[in-house]
Design a protein around this motif. Structure first.
Motif, PDB file in Angstrom:
ATOM      1  N   PRO A 188       0.837  -1.209   0.000  1.00 21.24           N
ATOM      2  CA  PRO A 188       0.000   0.000   0.000  1.00 21.24           C
ATOM      3  C   PRO A 188       0.869   1.256   0.000  1.00 21.24           C
ATOM      4  CG  PRO A 188      -0.789  -1.581   1.619  1.00 21.24           C
ATOM      5  CD  PRO A 188       0.519  -2.099   1.130  1.00 21.24           C
ATOM      6  N   THR A 189       0.440   2.252  -0.738  1.00 25.02           N
ATOM      7  CA  THR A 189       1.237   3.475  -0.876  1.00 25.02           C
ATOM      8  C   THR A 189       0.589   4.691  -0.225  1.00 25.02           C
ATOM      9  OG1 THR A 189       0.209   3.860  -3.042  1.00 25.02           O
ATOM     10  CG2 THR A 189       2.325   2.692  -3.005  1.00 25.02           C
ATOM     11  N   THR A 190      -0.632   4.557   0.247  1.00 30.91           N
ATOM     12  CA  THR A 190      -1.315   5.672   0.905  1.00 30.91           C
ATOM     13  C   THR A 190      -1.794   5.233   2.281  1.00 30.91           C
ATOM     14  OG1 THR A 190      -3.510   5.121   0.028  1.00 30.91           O
ATOM     15  CG2 THR A 190      -2.084   6.526  -1.334  1.00 30.91           C
ATOM     16  N   LEU A 191      -2.117   6.210   3.110  1.00 32.64           N
ATOM     17  CA  LEU A 191      -2.603   5.904   4.452  1.00 32.64           C
ATOM     18  C   LEU A 191      -3.926   5.151   4.394  1.00 32.64           C
ATOM     19  CD1 LEU A 191      -2.364   6.176   7.514  1.00 32.64           C
ATOM     20  CD2 LEU A 191      -3.475   8.419   7.334  1.00 32.64           C
ATOM     21  N   ALA A 192      -4.804   5.534   3.487  1.00 34.08           N
ATOM     22  CA  ALA A 192      -6.106   4.870   3.375  1.00 34.08           C
ATOM     23  C   ALA A 192      -5.940   3.398   2.999  1.00 34.08           C
ATOM     24  CB  ALA A 192      -6.969   5.591   2.342  1.00 34.08           C
ATOM     25  N   GLN A 193      -5.055   3.119   2.042  1.00 36.37           N
ATOM     26  CA  GLN A 193      -4.819   1.734   1.641  1.00 36.37           C
ATOM     27  C   GLN A 193      -4.209   0.920   2.778  1.00 36.37           C
ATOM     28  OE1 GLN A 193      -2.301   2.086  -1.796  1.00 36.37           O
ATOM     29  NE2 GLN A 193      -3.969   2.687  -3.170  1.00 36.37           N
ATOM     30  N   THR A 194      -3.288   1.531   3.507  1.00 37.91           N
ATOM     31  CA  THR A 194      -2.641   0.833   4.618  1.00 37.91           C
ATOM     32  C   THR A 194      -3.639   0.508   5.718  1.00 37.91           C
ATOM     33  OG1 THR A 194      -0.546   1.965   4.156  1.00 37.91           O
ATOM     34  CG2 THR A 194      -0.808   0.973   6.336  1.00 37.91           C
ATOM     35  N   LEU A 195      -4.483   1.478   6.075  1.00 35.37           N
ATOM     36  CA  LEU A 195      -5.479   1.245   7.117  1.00 35.37           C
ATOM     37  C   LEU A 195      -6.475   0.171   6.704  1.00 35.37           C
ATOM     38  CD1 LEU A 195      -6.222   4.909   8.295  1.00 35.37           C
ATOM     39  CD2 LEU A 195      -4.903   3.157   9.497  1.00 35.37           C
ATOM     40  N   LEU A 196      -6.866   0.179   5.436  1.00 38.01           N
ATOM     41  CA  LEU A 196      -7.817  -0.822   4.953  1.00 38.01           C
ATOM     42  C   LEU A 196      -7.217  -2.220   5.020  1.00 38.01           C
ATOM     43  CD1 LEU A 196     -10.554  -1.441   3.649  1.00 38.01           C
ATOM     44  CD2 LEU A 196      -9.483  -1.083   1.409  1.00 38.01           C
ATOM     45  N   GLN A 197      -5.959  -2.344   4.606  1.00 40.14           N
ATOM     46  CA  GLN A 197      -5.306  -3.652   4.643  1.00 40.14           C
ATOM     47  C   GLN A 197      -5.123  -4.144   6.072  1.00 40.14           C
ATOM     48  OE1 GLN A 197      -0.972  -4.260   3.767  1.00 40.14           O
ATOM     49  NE2 GLN A 197      -1.754  -5.328   1.967  1.00 40.14           N
ATOM     50  N   HIS A 198      -4.662  -3.269   6.952  1.00 35.17           N
ATOM     51  CA  HIS A 198      -4.453  -3.669   8.343  1.00 35.17           C
ATOM     52  C   HIS A 198      -5.776  -3.990   9.026  1.00 35.17           C
ATOM     53  CE1 HIS A 198      -0.089  -2.319   9.199  1.00 35.17           C
ATOM     54  NE2 HIS A 198      -0.249  -2.537   7.898  1.00 35.17           N
ATOM     55  N   LYS A 199      -6.822  -3.281   8.660  1.00 32.59           N
ATOM     56  CA  LYS A 199      -8.145  -3.569   9.222  1.00 32.59           C
ATOM     57  C   LYS A 199      -8.599  -4.972   8.823  1.00 32.59           C
ATOM     58  CE  LYS A 199     -12.927  -1.834   9.175  1.00 32.59           C
ATOM     59  NZ  LYS A 199     -13.541  -2.991   8.492  1.00 32.59           N
ATOM     60  N   ARG A 200      -8.405  -5.324   7.569  1.00 34.58           N
ATOM     61  CA  ARG A 200      -8.812  -6.656   7.107  1.00 34.58           C
ATOM     62  C   ARG A 200      -7.983  -7.738   7.784  1.00 34.58           C
ATOM     63  NH1 ARG A 200      -7.296 -10.315   3.250  1.00 34.58           N
ATOM     64  NH2 ARG A 200      -5.558  -9.008   2.566  1.00 34.58           N
ATOM     65  N   TRP A 201      -6.673  -7.524   7.876  1.00 40.99           N
ATOM     66  CA  TRP A 201      -5.811  -8.523   8.512  1.00 40.99           C
ATOM     67  C   TRP A 201      -6.138  -8.684   9.996  1.00 40.99           C
ATOM     68  CZ3 TRP A 201      -0.411  -6.854   6.201  1.00 40.99           C
ATOM     69  CH2 TRP A 201      -0.322  -7.331   4.880  1.00 40.99           C
ATOM     70  N   GLY A 230       2.797 -18.407  19.371  1.00 36.45           N
ATOM     71  CA  GLY A 230       3.245 -17.726  18.164  1.00 36.45           C
ATOM     72  C   GLY A 230       2.088 -17.382  17.246  1.00 36.45           C
ATOM     73  N   TYR A 231       1.153 -18.313  17.084  1.00 33.17           N
ATOM     74  CA  TYR A 231      -0.040 -18.037  16.285  1.00 33.17           C
ATOM     75  C   TYR A 231      -0.905 -16.961  16.945  1.00 33.17           C
ATOM     76  CZ  TYR A 231       0.074 -21.553  12.556  1.00 33.17           C
ATOM     77  OH  TYR A 231       0.376 -22.259  11.416  1.00 33.17           O
ATOM     78  N   SER A 232      -0.932 -16.955  18.276  1.00 37.12           N
ATOM     79  CA  SER A 232      -1.786 -16.007  18.991  1.00 37.12           C
ATOM     80  C   SER A 232      -1.300 -14.572  18.859  1.00 37.12           C
ATOM     81  CB  SER A 232      -1.868 -16.395  20.471  1.00 37.12           C
ATOM     82  OG  SER A 232      -2.449 -17.669  20.617  1.00 37.12           O
ATOM     83  N   ILE A 233      -0.025 -14.383  18.564  1.00 33.89           N
ATOM     84  CA  ILE A 233       0.469 -13.022  18.339  1.00 33.89           C
ATOM     85  C   ILE A 233      -0.315 -12.353  17.217  1.00 33.89           C
ATOM     86  CG2 ILE A 233       2.453 -11.686  17.523  1.00 33.89           C
ATOM     87  CD1 ILE A 233       4.257 -13.641  18.976  1.00 33.89           C
ATOM     88  N   TYR A 234      -0.601 -13.124  16.174  1.00 33.46           N
ATOM     89  CA  TYR A 234      -1.369 -12.581  15.055  1.00 33.46           C
ATOM     90  C   TYR A 234      -2.853 -12.517  15.390  1.00 33.46           C
ATOM     91  CZ  TYR A 234       2.966 -13.551  12.596  1.00 33.46           C
ATOM     92  OH  TYR A 234       4.284 -13.581  12.214  1.00 33.46           O
ATOM     93  N   GLY A 235      -3.344 -13.505  16.133  1.00 32.94           N
ATOM     94  CA  GLY A 235      -4.752 -13.500  16.492  1.00 32.94           C
ATOM     95  C   GLY A 235      -5.132 -12.344  17.392  1.00 32.94           C
ATOM     96  N   LEU A 236      -4.196 -11.896  18.220  1.00 37.74           N
ATOM     97  CA  LEU A 236      -4.459 -10.799  19.154  1.00 37.74           C
ATOM     98  C   LEU A 236      -3.908  -9.469  18.650  1.00 37.74           C
ATOM     99  CD1 LEU A 236      -3.683 -12.668  22.493  1.00 37.74           C
ATOM    100  CD2 LEU A 236      -5.924 -12.097  21.551  1.00 37.74           C
ATOM    101  N   TRP A 237      -3.668  -9.396  17.370  1.00 34.80           N
ATOM    102  CA  TRP A 237      -3.133  -8.166  16.786  1.00 34.80           C
ATOM    103  C   TRP A 237      -4.100  -6.997  17.001  1.00 34.80           C
ATOM    104  CZ3 TRP A 237      -2.104  -7.267  10.841  1.00 34.80           C
ATOM    105  CH2 TRP A 237      -1.324  -6.115  10.693  1.00 34.80           C
TER     106      TRP A 237
END
Length: 283
Positions: A188-201, A230-237
């Motif tokens: 992602p190259t913009t703040l909006a794209q980054t927030l959208l991707q992180h929100k989905r993840w 280790g898996y829970s690190i991502y689950g509790l992101w």
């Protein structure tokens, strides 16, 4: 669908998975992955080889933090020591049989010539007809596809669930991070794209943590506790953002207001602490 269709075209024992927005950047990647699968001591235990996600459009300052250096250099490498990194959905080489639901056994041995032998007697027309039937949208109805076979469906972060299922069936994975990136993609190259991707993840990972595929419940007795953590690190992101915001905001406000971040030590306690330190040092 791709797994089924490819089974009648080549039926190769290894499947490479790369996102449509990524491309190969290292001609030795396939050889490196096969070296893990063909290892005489540990090769039969490896279910997939995972390469990190790297990007070719990162800015010099990387103001949105899209390089994923912590994930690539620390988290994935750390999980490599307790059973293997998770599957991240791209840049990965799988054994075909594990995607078809096979469980690990100590006597497992890959038949590297099986696919070639089965395809030599079939014509192009026969292969095409089989591929059409396997690609039909109704083929998976009332089957184990999407659950026990293939990529698991129904979750925004289906790659994490798929990798967890593979590990819980007894397979190991390997994290390979060569000096020259194996695959490159577009970040992602913009703040909006980054927030959208992180929100989905973050939403996808947290929904998995709250489902039956929670690493502590689904992985109980199947993988190590450290692997579950280790898996829970991502689950509790997602919920981890709350203490992170506290850590960023509260100390800053305290410094601006002149409030001490640590409790003051009484003079008498300071003298006692000095005597203890002096005695410890000279003993």
């Amino acid at each position: 669908m791709q797994i089924r269709v490819s089974s009648v075209i080549s039926n190769s024992p290894i499947i490479m998975n790369v996102d449509c927005d990524m491309y190969s950047n290292n001609c030795d990647t396939i050889r490196d992955a096969l070296c893990f699968f063909l290892d005489e001591e540990m090769g039969h235990k490896i279910g997939f080889v995972q390469f990190p996600q790297n990007y070719n459009n990162l800015t010099k300052n990387n103001i949105y933090g899209n390089s994923h250096q912590v994930t690539n250099q620390v988290l994935m490498g750390g999980m490599d020591s307790v059973g293997g990194p998770m599957y991240v959905g791209t840049g990965c080489f799988h054994r075909r049989e594990i995607l078809c639901g096979r469980r690990f056994t100590e006597d497992y041995k890959e038949d590297w010539n099986g696919g070639i032998k089965d395809k030599t007697q079939e014509s192009i027309v026969e292969i095409e007809e089989k591929a059409k039937s396997l690609a039909a949208s109704t083929y998976e109805h009332d089957t184990q596809w999407g659950d026990e076979i293939g990529i698991k469906y129904g979750y925004p972060a289906e790659d994490i669930v798929t990798g967890l299922g593979i590990h819980c069936r007894g397979w190991k994975s390997v994290h390979s991070n060569p000096p020259r990136p194996a695959f490159l993609g577009v970040a992602p190259t913009t703040l909006a794209q980054t927030l959208l991707q992180h929100k989905r993840w973050s939403e996808g990972s947290f929904s998995i943590f709250l489902s039956k595929y929670c690493p502590f419940m689904f992985g109980h007795g199947k993988i190590k506790l450290r692997h579950q953590m280790g898996y829970s690190i991502y689950g509790l992101w997602a919920p981890n953002s709350i203490p992170t915001l506290y850590y960023v905001i509260i100390p800053s406000l305290a410094l601006l207001k002149g409030i001490s971040l640590f409790p003051e030590v009484m003079i008498q306690n300071r003298k006692s602490l000095s005597l203890v330190s002096y005695a410890f040092y000279y003993n």
